[in-house]
Design a protein around this motif. Structure first.
Motif, PDB file in Angstrom:
ATOM      1  N   HIS A 197       0.867  -1.175   0.000  1.00 21.52           N
ATOM      2  CA  HIS A 197       0.000   0.000   0.000  1.00 21.52           C
ATOM      3  C   HIS A 197       0.906   1.229   0.000  1.00 21.52           C
ATOM      4  O   HIS A 197       1.990   1.216   0.574  1.00 21.52           O
ATOM      5  N   SER A 198       0.455   2.303  -0.624  1.00 26.11           N
ATOM      6  CA  SER A 198       1.204   3.542  -0.649  1.00 26.11           C
ATOM      7  C   SER A 198       0.232   4.706  -0.506  1.00 26.11           C
ATOM      8  O   SER A 198      -0.603   4.939  -1.382  1.00 26.11           O
ATOM      9  N   ARG A 205       4.318   2.898   2.364  1.00 22.74           N
ATOM     10  CA  ARG A 205       5.040   2.939   1.093  1.00 22.74           C
ATOM     11  C   ARG A 205       5.914   1.705   0.933  1.00 22.74           C
ATOM     12  O   ARG A 205       6.025   0.887   1.840  1.00 22.74           O
ATOM     13  N   CYS A 206       6.551   1.618  -0.225  1.00 25.64           N
ATOM     14  CA  CYS A 206       7.546   0.584  -0.504  1.00 25.64           C
ATOM     15  C   CYS A 206       8.911   1.091  -0.056  1.00 25.64           C
ATOM     16  O   CYS A 206       9.241   2.253  -0.289  1.00 25.64           O
ATOM     17  N   ASP A 243       2.549  -9.700   0.214  1.00 24.85           N
ATOM     18  CA  ASP A 243       1.694  -8.884  -0.640  1.00 24.85           C
ATOM     19  C   ASP A 243       0.673  -8.105   0.193  1.00 24.85           C
ATOM     20  O   ASP A 243      -0.054  -8.687   0.997  1.00 24.85           O
ATOM     21  N   SER A 244       0.643  -6.782   0.036  1.00 23.14           N
ATOM     22  CA  SER A 244      -0.293  -5.870   0.712  1.00 23.14           C
ATOM     23  C   SER A 244      -0.265  -6.007   2.228  1.00 23.14           C
ATOM     24  O   SER A 244      -1.288  -5.882   2.891  1.00 23.14           O
ATOM     25  N   CYS A 245       0.914  -6.235   2.787  1.00 21.96           N
ATOM     26  CA  CYS A 245       1.018  -6.489   4.230  1.00 21.96           C
ATOM     27  C   CYS A 245       1.073  -5.219   5.075  1.00 21.96           C
ATOM     28  O   CYS A 245       0.816  -5.273   6.268  1.00 21.96           O
ATOM     29  N   GLN A 262      13.723  -5.738  -0.775  1.00 22.71           N
ATOM     30  CA  GLN A 262      13.173  -4.619  -0.017  1.00 22.71           C
ATOM     31  C   GLN A 262      11.916  -5.060   0.725  1.00 22.71           C
ATOM     32  O   GLN A 262      11.420  -6.168   0.537  1.00 22.71           O
ATOM     33  N   GLN A 263      11.362  -4.163   1.572  1.00 26.42           N
ATOM     34  CA  GLN A 263      10.176  -4.475   2.355  1.00 26.42           C
ATOM     35  C   GLN A 263       9.173  -3.324   2.287  1.00 26.42           C
ATOM     36  O   GLN A 263       9.547  -2.169   2.074  1.00 26.42           O
TER      37      GLN A 263
END
Length: 124
Positions: free
Chosen positions: A23-24, A64-65, A95-97, A45-46
């Motif tokens: 999510h961002s 954010r990423c 995914d989408s965590c 990355q996380q």
């Protein structure tokens, strides 16, 4: 037999290289996520979520990423003494965590609603 091994290897490669999205957005009280998007996570990355508090009152969150330039580094109760803010950053890699921040406190919602009402009354 070789066909089965090839099928299993292909399935594993697809599973390992699956795209992970985060999510961002900036999430603020009452309004929720502003400019909600998703970002594709680079390998290694996380996803990250930084919650910002003034005392015990949640102000906003940044989802954010992580990037190579700004990777996710978990931190709890990191303070900015000049502004009186506290930052908590969590990292994840599914995914989408990176979920949105906690809901605003009722007192904050009441204050923001009152200020909105006052603003509308002044404009009237």
């Amino acid at each position: 037999m070789k066909g089965l091994q090839l099928l299993i290897l292909s399935a594993l490669l697809c599973w390992v290289s699956a795209d992970i999205r985060c999510h961002s957005c900036y999430k603020v009280p009452v309004l929720g996520c502003m400019d909600r998007q998703s970002c594709l996570l680079d390998p290694g990355q996380q996803c990250l979520t930084t919650n910002v508090y003034l005392g015990k009152m949640w102000l906003y969150s940044n989802l954010r990423c992580g990037t190579r330039e700004e990777p996710c580094r978990e931190a709890f109760n990191q303070s900015n003494h000049k502004l009186g803010l506290t930052y908590n950053t969590t990292c994840c890699n599914k995914d989408s965590c990176n979920s949105p921040a906690p809901r605003p406190t009722p007192a904050l919602a009441l204050v923001l609603t009152s200020l909105t009402g006052l603003g509308l009354w002044l404009l009237h």
